[in-house]
Every structure is written in structure tokens, then in C-alpha cells.
Design a protein around this motif. Structure first.
Motif, PDB file in Angstrom:
ATOM      1  N   GLN A  14       5.638  10.791  -6.151  1.00 43.41           N
ATOM      2  CA  GLN A  14       5.370  10.763  -7.595  1.00 43.41           C
ATOM      3  C   GLN A  14       5.731  12.064  -8.310  1.00 43.41           C
ATOM      4  O   GLN A  14       5.966  12.065  -9.505  1.00 43.41           O
ATOM      5  CB  GLN A  14       3.884  10.477  -7.843  1.00 43.41           C
ATOM      6  N   LEU A  15       5.712  13.179  -7.566  1.00 49.63           N
ATOM      7  CA  LEU A  15       5.971  14.490  -8.171  1.00 49.63           C
ATOM      8  C   LEU A  15       7.121  15.164  -7.430  1.00 49.63           C
ATOM      9  O   LEU A  15       7.387  14.826  -6.279  1.00 49.63           O
ATOM     10  CB  LEU A  15       4.727  15.383  -8.051  1.00 49.63           C
ATOM     11  N   PRO A  16       7.802  16.137  -8.065  1.00 51.82           N
ATOM     12  CA  PRO A  16       8.843  16.850  -7.320  1.00 51.82           C
ATOM     13  C   PRO A  16       8.224  17.665  -6.192  1.00 51.82           C
ATOM     14  O   PRO A  16       7.185  18.302  -6.382  1.00 51.82           O
ATOM     15  CB  PRO A  16       9.460  17.778  -8.378  1.00 51.82           C
ATOM     16  N   GLN A  17       8.807  17.575  -5.010  1.00 48.71           N
ATOM     17  CA  GLN A  17       8.280  18.271  -3.828  1.00 48.71           C
ATOM     18  C   GLN A  17       9.360  19.197  -3.278  1.00 48.71           C
ATOM     19  O   GLN A  17      10.291  18.725  -2.646  1.00 48.71           O
ATOM     20  CB  GLN A  17       7.936  17.257  -2.729  1.00 48.71           C
ATOM     21  N   PRO A  18       9.256  20.488  -3.496  1.00 49.25           N
ATOM     22  CA  PRO A  18      10.264  21.392  -2.931  1.00 49.25           C
ATOM     23  C   PRO A  18       9.941  21.793  -1.496  1.00 49.25           C
ATOM     24  O   PRO A  18       8.771  21.851  -1.115  1.00 49.25           O
ATOM     25  CB  PRO A  18      10.185  22.620  -3.859  1.00 49.25           C
ATOM     26  N   ALA A  19      10.978  22.041  -0.706  1.00 47.44           N
ATOM     27  CA  ALA A  19      10.811  22.615   0.639  1.00 47.44           C
ATOM     28  C   ALA A  19      12.133  23.283   0.997  1.00 47.44           C
ATOM     29  O   ALA A  19      13.181  22.921   0.472  1.00 47.44           O
ATOM     30  CB  ALA A  19      10.465  21.540   1.660  1.00 47.44           C
ATOM     31  N   MET A  20      12.058  24.276   1.901  1.00 50.69           N
ATOM     32  CA  MET A  20      13.251  25.034   2.228  1.00 50.69           C
ATOM     33  C   MET A  20      13.932  24.479   3.481  1.00 50.69           C
ATOM     34  O   MET A  20      13.287  24.188   4.479  1.00 50.69           O
ATOM     35  CB  MET A  20      12.906  26.508   2.463  1.00 50.69           C
ATOM     36  N   MET A  21      15.273  24.358   3.373  1.00 50.94           N
ATOM     37  CA  MET A  21      16.076  23.930   4.518  1.00 50.94           C
ATOM     38  C   MET A  21      16.761  25.166   5.106  1.00 50.94           C
ATOM     39  O   MET A  21      17.595  25.779   4.454  1.00 50.94           O
ATOM     40  CB  MET A  21      17.140  22.928   4.058  1.00 50.94           C
ATOM     41  N   PRO A  22      16.383  25.557   6.343  1.00 51.46           N
ATOM     42  CA  PRO A  22      17.055  26.724   6.933  1.00 51.46           C
ATOM     43  C   PRO A  22      18.477  26.373   7.361  1.00 51.46           C
ATOM     44  O   PRO A  22      18.719  25.269   7.846  1.00 51.46           O
ATOM     45  CB  PRO A  22      16.186  27.058   8.154  1.00 51.46           C
ATOM     46  N   PHE A  23      19.393  27.314   7.164  1.00 52.04           N
ATOM     47  CA  PHE A  23      20.762  27.154   7.669  1.00 52.04           C
ATOM     48  C   PHE A  23      21.290  28.538   8.026  1.00 52.04           C
ATOM     49  O   PHE A  23      21.429  29.392   7.159  1.00 52.04           O
ATOM     50  CB  PHE A  23      21.668  26.505   6.611  1.00 52.04           C
ATOM     51  N   GLU A  24      21.565  28.758   9.309  1.00 55.97           N
ATOM     52  CA  GLU A  24      21.967  30.084   9.789  1.00 55.97           C
ATOM     53  C   GLU A  24      21.032  31.131   9.200  1.00 55.97           C
ATOM     54  O   GLU A  24      19.826  31.026   9.408  1.00 55.97           O
ATOM     55  CB  GLU A  24      23.450  30.317   9.486  1.00 55.97           C
ATOM     56  N   ASP A  25      21.556  32.110   8.425  1.00 55.97           N
ATOM     57  CA  ASP A  25      20.640  33.151   7.928  1.00 55.97           C
ATOM     58  C   ASP A  25      20.234  32.945   6.469  1.00 55.97           C
ATOM     59  O   ASP A  25      19.821  33.880   5.806  1.00 55.97           O
ATOM     60  CB  ASP A  25      21.252  34.544   8.136  1.00 55.97           C
ATOM     61  N   ILE A  26      20.400  31.743   5.956  1.00 58.26           N
ATOM     62  CA  ILE A  26      19.952  31.487   4.575  1.00 58.26           C
ATOM     63  C   ILE A  26      19.056  30.246   4.520  1.00 58.26           C
ATOM     64  O   ILE A  26      18.926  29.520   5.504  1.00 58.26           O
ATOM     65  CB  ILE A  26      21.143  31.307   3.596  1.00 58.26           C
ATOM     66  N   GLN A  27      18.463  30.057   3.356  1.00 59.55           N
ATOM     67  CA  GLN A  27      17.593  28.895   3.137  1.00 59.55           C
ATOM     68  C   GLN A  27      18.025  28.224   1.843  1.00 59.55           C
ATOM     69  O   GLN A  27      18.278  28.913   0.852  1.00 59.55           O
ATOM     70  CB  GLN A  27      16.155  29.364   2.916  1.00 59.55           C
ATOM     71  N   VAL A  28      18.093  26.921   1.867  1.00 61.39           N
ATOM     72  CA  VAL A  28      18.440  26.164   0.662  1.00 61.39           C
ATOM     73  C   VAL A  28      17.202  25.389   0.229  1.00 61.39           C
ATOM     74  O   VAL A  28      16.505  24.814   1.058  1.00 61.39           O
ATOM     75  CB  VAL A  28      19.609  25.191   0.943  1.00 61.39           C
ATOM     76  N   ARG A  43      19.551  39.828   6.112  1.00 68.84           N
ATOM     77  CA  ARG A  43      19.243  39.355   4.756  1.00 68.84           C
ATOM     78  C   ARG A  43      20.442  39.473   3.829  1.00 68.84           C
ATOM     79  O   ARG A  43      20.605  40.446   3.108  1.00 68.84           O
ATOM     80  CB  ARG A  43      18.052  40.139   4.202  1.00 68.84           C
ATOM     81  N   PRO A  44      21.303  38.449   3.833  1.00 70.88           N
ATOM     82  CA  PRO A  44      22.476  38.518   2.974  1.00 70.88           C
ATOM     83  C   PRO A  44      22.120  38.329   1.497  1.00 70.88           C
ATOM     84  O   PRO A  44      21.098  37.708   1.175  1.00 70.88           O
ATOM     85  CB  PRO A  44      23.324  37.339   3.447  1.00 70.88           C
ATOM     86  N   PHE A  45      22.947  38.872   0.646  1.00 67.82           N
ATOM     87  CA  PHE A  45      22.895  38.500  -0.770  1.00 67.82           C
ATOM     88  C   PHE A  45      23.746  37.248  -0.902  1.00 67.82           C
ATOM     89  O   PHE A  45      24.850  37.187  -0.379  1.00 67.82           O
ATOM     90  CB  PHE A  45      23.472  39.619  -1.644  1.00 67.82           C
ATOM     91  N   VAL A  46      23.216  36.249  -1.571  1.00 70.72           N
ATOM     92  CA  VAL A  46      23.954  34.997  -1.730  1.00 70.72           C
ATOM     93  C   VAL A  46      24.471  34.944  -3.161  1.00 70.72           C
ATOM     94  O   VAL A  46      23.682  34.985  -4.114  1.00 70.72           O
ATOM     95  CB  VAL A  46      23.059  33.789  -1.415  1.00 70.72           C
ATOM     96  N   LEU A  47      25.784  34.889  -3.302  1.00 76.48           N
ATOM     97  CA  LEU A  47      26.410  34.950  -4.625  1.00 76.48           C
ATOM     98  C   LEU A  47      27.379  33.784  -4.790  1.00 76.48           C
ATOM     99  O   LEU A  47      27.909  33.274  -3.803  1.00 76.48           O
ATOM    100  CB  LEU A  47      27.183  36.267  -4.769  1.00 76.48           C
ATOM    101  N   PRO A  48      27.620  33.363  -6.047  1.00 76.42           N
ATOM    102  CA  PRO A  48      28.587  32.279  -6.235  1.00 76.42           C
ATOM    103  C   PRO A  48      29.978  32.719  -5.779  1.00 76.42           C
ATOM    104  O   PRO A  48      30.329  33.889  -5.958  1.00 76.42           O
ATOM    105  CB  PRO A  48      28.587  32.048  -7.761  1.00 76.42           C
ATOM    106  N   ARG A  49      30.738  31.804  -5.179  1.00 73.45           N
ATOM    107  CA  ARG A  49      32.095  32.147  -4.767  1.00 73.45           C
ATOM    108  C   ARG A  49      32.862  32.638  -5.997  1.00 73.45           C
ATOM    109  O   ARG A  49      32.726  32.068  -7.076  1.00 73.45           O
ATOM    110  CB  ARG A  49      32.798  30.919  -4.173  1.00 73.45           C
ATOM    111  N   GLY A  50      33.637  33.681  -5.826  1.00 75.10           N
ATOM    112  CA  GLY A  50      34.331  34.267  -6.969  1.00 75.10           C
ATOM    113  C   GLY A  50      33.630  35.529  -7.456  1.00 75.10           C
ATOM    114  O   GLY A  50      34.182  36.288  -8.235  1.00 75.10           O
ATOM    115  N   ALA A  51      32.411  35.774  -6.964  1.00 69.52           N
ATOM    116  CA  ALA A  51      31.680  36.986  -7.350  1.00 69.52           C
ATOM    117  C   ALA A  51      32.411  38.213  -6.809  1.00 69.52           C
ATOM    118  O   ALA A  51      33.082  38.150  -5.775  1.00 69.52           O
ATOM    119  CB  ALA A  51      30.261  36.933  -6.809  1.00 69.52           C
ATOM    120  N   THR A  52      32.276  39.320  -7.532  1.00 74.84           N
ATOM    121  CA  THR A  52      32.998  40.545  -7.189  1.00 74.84           C
ATOM    122  C   THR A  52      32.009  41.618  -6.707  1.00 74.84           C
ATOM    123  O   THR A  52      30.791  41.422  -6.740  1.00 74.84           O
ATOM    124  CB  THR A  52      33.731  41.088  -8.423  1.00 74.84           C
TER     125      THR A  52
END
Ligand SMILES: Nc1nc2c(ncn2[C@@H]2O[C@H](COP(=O)(O)OP(=O)(O)OP(=O)(O)O)[C@@H](O)[C@H]2O)c(=O)[nH]1
Ligand SMILES: [Mg+2]
Length: 337
Positions: A114-128, A280-289
Motif C-alpha cells: 500500500q505504501l512505497p517501501q525502499p530497500a537497498m540492493m547491494p552490487f559490488e561496492d555500491i548500493q542501489v 567507498r567510491p563516489f558515484v557520478l553520472p557518466r560524462g562527469a568530469t
């Protein structure tokens, strides 16, 4: 990321990120929109900023009204946000549980969630961040889904492969059109720019959103035929990933495709004279400088940035320009004045 944005734009964007109240965020967005040049390359970004402004406007008016709308707001976390959209009983919560190990409510009856339920999906060294949503269906799609769908980085269109998947796909696309969204293949799938909307709604201006179609219940006997039909319907457009939450089949591939569709790069910042923190990587949009990285570290680092050095794994370090476009896995040392 569109090219040719003036430096003032990034300053306003940095103010937007630093803002802590909806009012301050909206003011920064207004400046970003005013500064942004009008051309084809900025159309998507303009649409995105406008939809964020609209959402902040709603949030502000809710706050003024003293409403309890917080349950419908999901605070973004991690490398990106993907929301699960599907018909009642499609298998959204089960999929979410299988991908994140969070304890989503699963029921063999429709409208369990009934409500939005967030949870983190681990992938290698990041989480989505994944967000499970209530089902969409004609006349019963909650209006508040609109904000969440517009805000998301990626849509997962969850379709039951076992029972009439093509009808379910049309239902989902129709409901998305009702929320003013058209599902598009992610850039990572290298398909022609193409979006899906039901004919009845094509007259409206729809916001394009990256989407993957996720078929569920692959463990059931009719699912292979269902997947075949769905693939025909999708032709060379939206990618189809076939999964079973019951057996785990297809989940590894799906995780990879979700991360690829977010179109981000992971970059490790190395302080001069010290090793980089490779956890702990910084995650940036592709194309970031390099400049975007410096800003992500701290806006003062960007302001005082003198030069940057890239440390390849098996080669000598090399100086890179401020506008060097970052690659996934780059280790970058930032030198400030
Ligand atoms: N065999 C099989 N059953 C599944 C699979 N995924 C989900 N189910 C079953 O399908 C039913 C509905 O699953 P949910 O995950 O609650 O579906 P939902 O889309 O979240 O449903 P709503 O929140 O009501 O929209 C449950 O009985 C699940 O056990 C699967 O991969 N294989
Ligand atoms: Mg559910």
C-alpha cells in the motif's frame, strides 16, 4: 549529462544539493532553469527540473497544510533509485525481497503493498535504492505515484510471465502514460531512441524515463511462452529480463542490468600522499568530469582545485585536465591550492 552548461549552472546545482529545505531547493532549481541554454540537448534535463519543481511545490503546500504526506516521500540514497511498477500480484514485492533481502510484504492476493517501501540492493561496492510500490491498475493507481515515478532514475516494469504478459505490459504502459511518463530503453542498451506509449495517450507530452521490463515467475511452466510473446511485443525496444524470485534465476543478470542502466561511474578519490579509499567510491553520472568529482568531494575542493592526477592500476600516474571525463574505476588525486 548535456554539454555546454555554463559554470553558473553548476554553482546553482551545488546550491541545490546543499539546500536543506524544499523552499531553498526550489529557489536553486529556478536559477538552474533560468541559466540553462535552450536547445535539444537540454530538453530532458529541463523536463526533469520542472518535474522536481512541481514535486517540491506539492511538498511545500503539504507542509503548509500540515498534512501527513511523509509516508509517500522516499529519501533518495545510494548510487541511484529504481522503482518497481506493475499490475496487482505481478510479483513486485517478491522480486524486491529477492534482490535486497529486505522483508517486503508478499501476499497471494492483489494490492498487498500500500505504501512505497525502499530497500537497498547491494552490487559490488555500491548500493542501489529499490522502491516497491503499490500496484497500478485502471482507476486504482494512486495519484501520489506520479511524484515517485518522475523522480526515479529507472523504472522496473514488473510483468508476470505466467499469465497474459502482453496485456499486463499494455496495462502498465497505459497507467504510466496516465502519470505522464513514457518508458524508454536505457542508453546502455544501445537501441534507437524510442519510447512506448499507448496510442490513446500519444497526444500528451510524456516525460521519457529509462525502463527495463522484468518478467517474473520464470519457474512456472507457461512462463517461457509468455516471455516469447512479450519479446515479440517489445521487438527491439525495451529490454526484457526474465527472473524467478522463487528459484533466483535471472537475478544476477538483472542486478547487473539495473546498475548498467543507471549509467553511472564509480570513482575513487585519492588524497595527495595517501592511498585512495577503495571501499567507498563516489558515484557520478557518466560524462562527469574531474570538476564534478571535486564538487562531490566538497564544493571548496572544486573552488580551490589546481590540478588532478589519474592513477591507473598498472601504469605511471598521469595528470588530467579539469574537464577530463571520468571512467568507471578511475582513481583520481585532487590537488588544491
Ligand atoms: N512461482 C512463483 N511465484 C511467485 C514469484 N514471485 C512472486 N510469486 C508469488 O506471487 C504472489 C504475489 O507476489 P507479490 O510479490 O506479493 O506480488 P506484488 O506484485 O507485490 O503484489 P501487490 O503488492 O498486491 O501488487 C505471491 O503468492 C508470491 O509468492 C515467482 O518468481 N515464482
Ligand atoms: Mg507488493
Amino acid at each position: 549529462m548535456p554539454a555546454n552548461l555554463p559554470p553558473d549552472y553548476y554553482a546553482a546545482e551545488s546550491d541545490f544539493r546543499a539546500a536543506t529545505t524544499p523552499g531553498a531547493k526550489r529557489a536553486a532549481l529556478e536559477r538552474m532553469l533560468a541559466i540553462m541554454p535552450h536547445h535539444k540537448g537540454t530538453d530532458h534535463l529541463r523536463a526533469e527540473l520542472r518535474s522536481r519543481m512541481a514535486k517540491l511545490g506539492q511538498e511545500i503546500s503539504r507542509q503548509h497544510a500540515g498534512g501527513h504526506a511523509d509516508a509517500y516521500v522516499v529519501h533518495r540514497e545510494g548510487a541511484g533509485q529504481a522503482v518497481l511498477v506493475g499490475a496487482p500480484n505481478a510479483g513486485k514485492s517478491s522480486l524486491m525481497h529477492a534482490l535486497t533481502q529486505a522483508h517486503a510484504r508478499v501476499g497471494d492476493y492483489p494490492f498487498t503493498t500500500q505504501l512505497p517501501q525502499p530497500a537497498m540492493m547491494p552490487f559490488e561496492d555500491i548500493q542501489v535504492q529499490l522502491v516497491d510500490l503499490p500496484p497500478v491498475s485502471p482507476g486504482a493507481t494512486p495519484a501520489w505515484l506520479r511524484g515517485l515515478v518522475h523522480e526515479a532514475d529507472l523504472l522496473l516494469l514488473v510483468i508476470d510471465l505466467d499469465t497474459d504478459p502482453t496485456a499486463d505490459l499494455q496495462l502498465v504502459l497505459g497507467e504510466l502514460a496516465g502519470l505522464h511518463v513514457a518508458a524508454c530503453p536505457p542508453a546502455s542498451d544501445a537501441t534507437p531512441a524510442q519510447s512506448y506509449a499507448t496510442p490513446a495517450q500519444t497526444g500528451e507530452a510524456l516525460d521519457p524515463k529509462r525502463a527495463l521490463v522484468v518478467g517474473t515467475r520464470l519457474d512456472l511452466p507457461a512462463a517461457d511462452d509468455g516471455a516469447g510473446l512479450l519479446r515479440l511485443e517489445l521487438a527491439d525496444g525495451l529490454p526484457l529480463l526474465r527472473t524467478s524470485a522463487a528459484t533466483g534465476r535471472g537475478l544476477h543478470d538483472l542486478r547487473e542490468r539495473i546498475v548498467a542502466a543507471l549509467d553511472v561511474v564509480r570513482v575513487y578519490a585519492k588524497p595527495p600522499g595517501r592511498p585512495a579509499d577503495m571501499t567507498r567510491p563516489f558515484v557520478l553520472p557518466r560524462g562527469a568530469t574531474v570538476e564534478h568529482l571535486a564538487d562531490a568531494v566538497h564544493h571548496e575542493v572544486r573552488e580551490r582545485l589546481q590540478y588532478a592526477v589519474r592513477w591507473p592500476a598498472n601504469a605511471a600516474p598521469i595528470r588530467v585536465a579539469h574537464h577530463y571525463e571520468l571512467c568507471d574505476g578511475d582513481v583520481i588525486e585532487l590537488h588544491t591550492a
